[in-house]
Design a protein around this motif. Sequence first.
Motif, PDB file in Angstrom:
ATOM      1  N   ILE A  83       2.941  -2.082  -9.729  1.00 22.72           N
ATOM      2  CA  ILE A  83       2.685  -0.894  -9.307  1.00 22.72           C
ATOM      3  C   ILE A  83       4.270   0.052  -9.659  1.00 22.72           C
ATOM      4  CG2 ILE A  83       2.928   0.383  -7.116  1.00 22.72           C
ATOM      5  CD1 ILE A  83       1.764  -2.102  -5.841  1.00 22.72           C
ATOM      6  N   VAL A  84       5.261  -0.588  -9.646  1.00 20.13           N
ATOM      7  CA  VAL A  84       6.589   0.063  -9.941  1.00 20.13           C
ATOM      8  C   VAL A  84       6.888   0.229 -11.186  1.00 20.13           C
ATOM      9  CG1 VAL A  84       9.049   0.030  -9.430  1.00 20.13           C
ATOM     10  CG2 VAL A  84       7.445  -0.569  -7.808  1.00 20.13           C
ATOM     11  N   GLY A  85       6.391  -0.666 -12.127  1.00 18.98           N
ATOM     12  CA  GLY A  85       6.561  -0.791 -13.555  1.00 18.98           C
ATOM     13  C   GLY A  85       7.928  -1.610 -13.928  1.00 18.98           C
ATOM     14  N   CYS A  86       8.555  -2.163 -12.908  1.00 17.51           N
ATOM     15  CA  CYS A  86       9.870  -3.142 -13.294  1.00 17.51           C
ATOM     16  C   CYS A  86       9.475  -4.506 -13.970  1.00 17.51           C
ATOM     17  CB  CYS A  86      10.710  -3.316 -12.122  1.00 17.51           C
ATOM     18  SG  CYS A  86       9.771  -3.989 -10.659  1.00 17.51           S
ATOM     19  N   LYS A  87      10.270  -5.222 -14.362  1.00 17.05           N
ATOM     20  CA  LYS A  87       9.924  -6.422 -14.990  1.00 17.05           C
ATOM     21  C   LYS A  87       9.985  -7.509 -13.853  1.00 17.05           C
ATOM     22  CE  LYS A  87       9.641  -4.906 -19.039  1.00 17.05           C
ATOM     23  NZ  LYS A  87       7.977  -4.690 -19.573  1.00 17.05           N
ATOM     24  N   ALA A  88       9.296  -8.473 -14.077  1.00 16.09           N
ATOM     25  CA  ALA A  88       9.290  -9.661 -12.748  1.00 16.09           C
ATOM     26  C   ALA A  88       9.568 -10.948 -13.453  1.00 16.09           C
ATOM     27  CB  ALA A  88       7.998  -9.425 -12.122  1.00 16.09           C
TER      28      ALA A  88
ATOM     29  N   ALA B  11       0.752   4.428  -2.668  1.00 17.19           N
ATOM     30  CA  ALA B  11       0.765   5.676  -2.108  1.00 17.19           C
ATOM     31  C   ALA B  11       2.046   6.617  -3.092  1.00 17.19           C
ATOM     32  CB  ALA B  11       0.844   5.835  -0.584  1.00 17.19           C
ATOM     33  N   ALA B  12       3.033   6.032  -2.986  1.00 21.65           N
ATOM     34  CA  ALA B  12       4.127   6.709  -3.540  1.00 21.65           C
ATOM     35  C   ALA B  12       3.915   6.738  -5.027  1.00 21.65           C
ATOM     36  CB  ALA B  12       5.529   6.000  -3.095  1.00 21.65           C
ATOM     37  N   ARG B  13       3.329   5.951  -5.739  1.00 20.58           N
ATOM     38  CA  ARG B  13       3.211   6.118  -7.088  1.00 20.58           C
ATOM     39  C   ARG B  13       2.076   6.888  -7.463  1.00 20.58           C
ATOM     40  NH1 ARG B  13       3.285   2.511 -11.488  1.00 20.58           N
ATOM     41  NH2 ARG B  13       2.902   3.708 -13.550  1.00 20.58           N
ATOM     42  N   VAL B  14       1.038   7.048  -6.597  1.00 19.95           N
ATOM     43  CA  VAL B  14       0.061   8.096  -6.824  1.00 19.95           C
ATOM     44  C   VAL B  14       0.568   9.602  -6.743  1.00 19.95           C
ATOM     45  CG1 VAL B  14      -2.202   9.111  -6.044  1.00 19.95           C
ATOM     46  CG2 VAL B  14      -1.888   6.593  -6.202  1.00 19.95           C
ATOM     47  N   THR B  15       1.415   9.698  -5.564  1.00 14.68           N
ATOM     48  CA  THR B  15       1.927  11.054  -5.257  1.00 14.68           C
ATOM     49  C   THR B  15       2.883  11.420  -6.042  1.00 14.68           C
ATOM     50  OG1 THR B  15       2.980  10.228  -3.333  1.00 14.68           O
ATOM     51  CG2 THR B  15       0.862  10.982  -2.972  1.00 14.68           C
ATOM     52  N   GLY B  16       3.724  10.353  -6.673  1.00 12.63           N
ATOM     53  CA  GLY B  16       4.978  10.616  -7.486  1.00 12.63           C
ATOM     54  C   GLY B  16       6.122  10.812  -6.481  1.00 12.63           C
ATOM     55  N   LYS B  17       6.046  10.340  -5.364  1.00 15.72           N
ATOM     56  CA  LYS B  17       7.197  10.257  -4.409  1.00 15.72           C
ATOM     57  C   LYS B  17       8.222   9.189  -4.953  1.00 15.72           C
ATOM     58  CE  LYS B  17       4.868  12.305  -0.416  1.00 15.72           C
ATOM     59  NZ  LYS B  17       4.554  12.119   0.836  1.00 15.72           N
ATOM     60  N   GLN B  18       9.510   9.421  -4.425  1.00 15.51           N
ATOM     61  CA  GLN B  18      10.609   8.315  -4.497  1.00 15.51           C
ATOM     62  C   GLN B  18      10.145   7.090  -3.587  1.00 15.51           C
ATOM     63  OE1 GLN B  18      13.799   8.088  -6.365  1.00 15.51           O
ATOM     64  NE2 GLN B  18      12.497   9.468  -7.850  1.00 15.51           N
ATOM     65  N   HIS B  19      10.590   5.992  -3.668  1.00  9.99           N
ATOM     66  CA  HIS B  19      10.487   4.837  -2.861  1.00  9.99           C
ATOM     67  C   HIS B  19      11.593   3.951  -3.224  1.00  9.99           C
ATOM     68  CE1 HIS B  19       9.141   2.483  -6.599  1.00  9.99           C
ATOM     69  NE2 HIS B  19       8.366   3.411  -6.594  1.00  9.99           N
ATOM     70  N   ALA B  20      11.589   2.795  -2.310  1.00 16.53           N
ATOM     71  CA  ALA B  20      12.594   1.927  -2.274  1.00 16.53           C
ATOM     72  C   ALA B  20      12.952   1.247  -3.448  1.00 16.53           C
ATOM     73  CB  ALA B  20      12.555   0.965  -1.318  1.00 16.53           C
ATOM     74  N   PHE B  21      11.990   0.929  -4.252  1.00 14.37           N
ATOM     75  CA  PHE B  21      12.409   0.314  -5.567  1.00 14.37           C
ATOM     76  C   PHE B  21      12.220   1.260  -6.964  1.00 14.37           C
ATOM     77  CE2 PHE B  21      10.603  -2.724  -2.548  1.00 14.37           C
ATOM     78  CZ  PHE B  21      11.234  -3.908  -2.893  1.00 14.37           C
ATOM     79  N   SER B  22      12.594   2.334  -6.821  1.00 16.48           N
ATOM     80  CA  SER B  22      12.443   3.422  -7.829  1.00 16.48           C
ATOM     81  C   SER B  22      13.547   3.093  -8.857  1.00 16.48           C
ATOM     82  CB  SER B  22      12.718   4.856  -7.235  1.00 16.48           C
ATOM     83  OG  SER B  22      11.709   5.401  -6.279  1.00 16.48           O
ATOM     84  N   HIS B  23      14.602   2.627  -8.494  1.00 16.46           N
ATOM     85  CA  HIS B  23      15.821   2.452  -9.615  1.00 16.46           C
ATOM     86  C   HIS B  23      15.739   1.024 -10.060  1.00 16.46           C
ATOM     87  CE1 HIS B  23      17.140   6.551  -8.600  1.00 16.46           C
ATOM     88  NE2 HIS B  23      16.907   6.360  -7.408  1.00 16.46           N
ATOM     89  N   VAL B  24      14.878   0.137  -9.334  1.00 22.21           N
ATOM     90  CA  VAL B  24      15.185  -1.163  -9.740  1.00 22.21           C
ATOM     91  C   VAL B  24      14.401  -1.622 -11.338  1.00 22.21           C
ATOM     92  CG1 VAL B  24      14.554  -3.448  -9.312  1.00 22.21           C
ATOM     93  CG2 VAL B  24      14.938  -1.916  -7.180  1.00 22.21           C
ATOM     94  N   LYS B  25      15.094  -2.330 -11.904  1.00 20.45           N
ATOM     95  CA  LYS B  25      14.469  -2.483 -13.429  1.00 20.45           C
ATOM     96  C   LYS B  25      14.117  -3.905 -13.486  1.00 20.45           C
ATOM     97  CE  LYS B  25      18.342   0.296 -15.338  1.00 20.45           C
ATOM     98  NZ  LYS B  25      19.541   0.416 -16.156  1.00 20.45           N
ATOM     99  N   LEU B  26      14.540  -4.844 -12.502  1.00 16.43           N
ATOM    100  CA  LEU B  26      14.244  -6.071 -12.631  1.00 16.43           C
ATOM    101  C   LEU B  26      13.971  -6.930 -11.339  1.00 16.43           C
ATOM    102  CD1 LEU B  26      14.080  -8.489 -14.926  1.00 16.43           C
ATOM    103  CD2 LEU B  26      16.325  -9.248 -14.157  1.00 16.43           C
TER     104      LEU B  26
ATOM    105  N   PHE C  56       0.955  -1.256   0.305  1.00 19.24           N
ATOM    106  CA  PHE C  56       0.077   0.210  -0.062  1.00 19.24           C
ATOM    107  C   PHE C  56       0.851   1.303  -0.025  1.00 19.24           C
ATOM    108  CE2 PHE C  56      -3.357  -2.766   2.075  1.00 19.24           C
ATOM    109  CZ  PHE C  56      -4.085  -2.838   0.870  1.00 19.24           C
ATOM    110  N   ALA C  57       2.216   1.110   0.713  1.00 18.58           N
ATOM    111  CA  ALA C  57       2.702   2.391   0.690  1.00 18.58           C
ATOM    112  C   ALA C  57       3.354   2.575  -0.858  1.00 18.58           C
ATOM    113  CB  ALA C  57       3.980   2.179   1.673  1.00 18.58           C
ATOM    114  N   LEU C  58       3.797   1.503  -1.530  1.00 17.52           N
ATOM    115  CA  LEU C  58       4.135   1.890  -3.116  1.00 17.52           C
ATOM    116  C   LEU C  58       3.062   2.275  -3.523  1.00 17.52           C
ATOM    117  CD1 LEU C  58       6.035  -1.587  -3.471  1.00 17.52           C
ATOM    118  CD2 LEU C  58       7.120   0.680  -3.394  1.00 17.52           C
TER     119      LEU C  58
END
Length: 297
Positions: free
Chosen positions: A87-92, A54-69, A50-52
């Motif tokens: 939520i983040v948009g990285c590949k799983a 919220a961060a996505r909706v508000t445009g805030k940085q989060h722990a996984f902001s730079h993770v690609k995979l 849920f924190a992720l």
Amino acid sequence: MESLVSDICIISDGKPGHVNQSLGLVDALRRAAPQLSCTEHTILSWRAIFALIAARVTGKQHAFSHVKLVVGTGRRTHLSLLALQWIVGCKAVVLMRPSLPSAWFSAAIIPEHDQPPELPNTLATLGALNRMQPGTKQVDQGLILVGGPSKHFDWSDDHIWQQIDSLLEDTTQQWLLTTSRRTPESFLQRAADYPQLCVMPFENTSRHWLPEQLASASACWVTEDSISMVYEALSAGCETGVFELPIKSGGSRVTRGLARLKASMRVMTLTQRQRSTDAPLAEADRAAAWIMKKGWL
């Protein structure tokens, strides 16, 4: 939560065997592209998900902001992988036949004995991925890996010792035997009958001991209940044999996978000592090349 400044994140359920599979892929990705960085994270709680959001909706940085995979093995990782993908948009990437539809993940890398679906995002591998790499082989060095009771085979100390006895009679190599967590306490009582056999109980080994031994051993014989060890021995470039056990009624995906290895002569038995001259398994590198071609990293 502090940002993970890494290209790749392993989602871990805390099980060493599952983490080892994820590390097998990550190690191979980093061999292909040494600049890649990796970190490990525990399974996400609902609060973290849920924190992720919220961060996505508000445009805030989060722990996984730079993770690609993100990479995970084990059913408990599936929700976290999908949450991060959506939520983040990285590949799983999931490294097993998932409990949820494979098509939901960016990629699924699945052992062929698990009968993976034929989908564009799915890669079938010969066994589970692992971290093993061939090293400089010692011609006179052999390794014996002993498992224990399992749901796939009927275990018998006597049956295994009979096969070890036959192996020792037929070879001149120096053999080192190690056990596992599943090995019955009764098993090593017979070891004193074989002074030419060096025994190293698993509780006396470190996490690095077995990979080092497999890298240098020219031959490795494994009780066939230990399927992961069979594939690790093949990946380490060992001449690999299996000590056979009676199959429990009905068979299983594990026993069918072993049957295919025997039929293709990738592994030996005491009654079929001929083996193919195939190169060491390099399934982690093959999977990494498949991922790299997608341009995600």
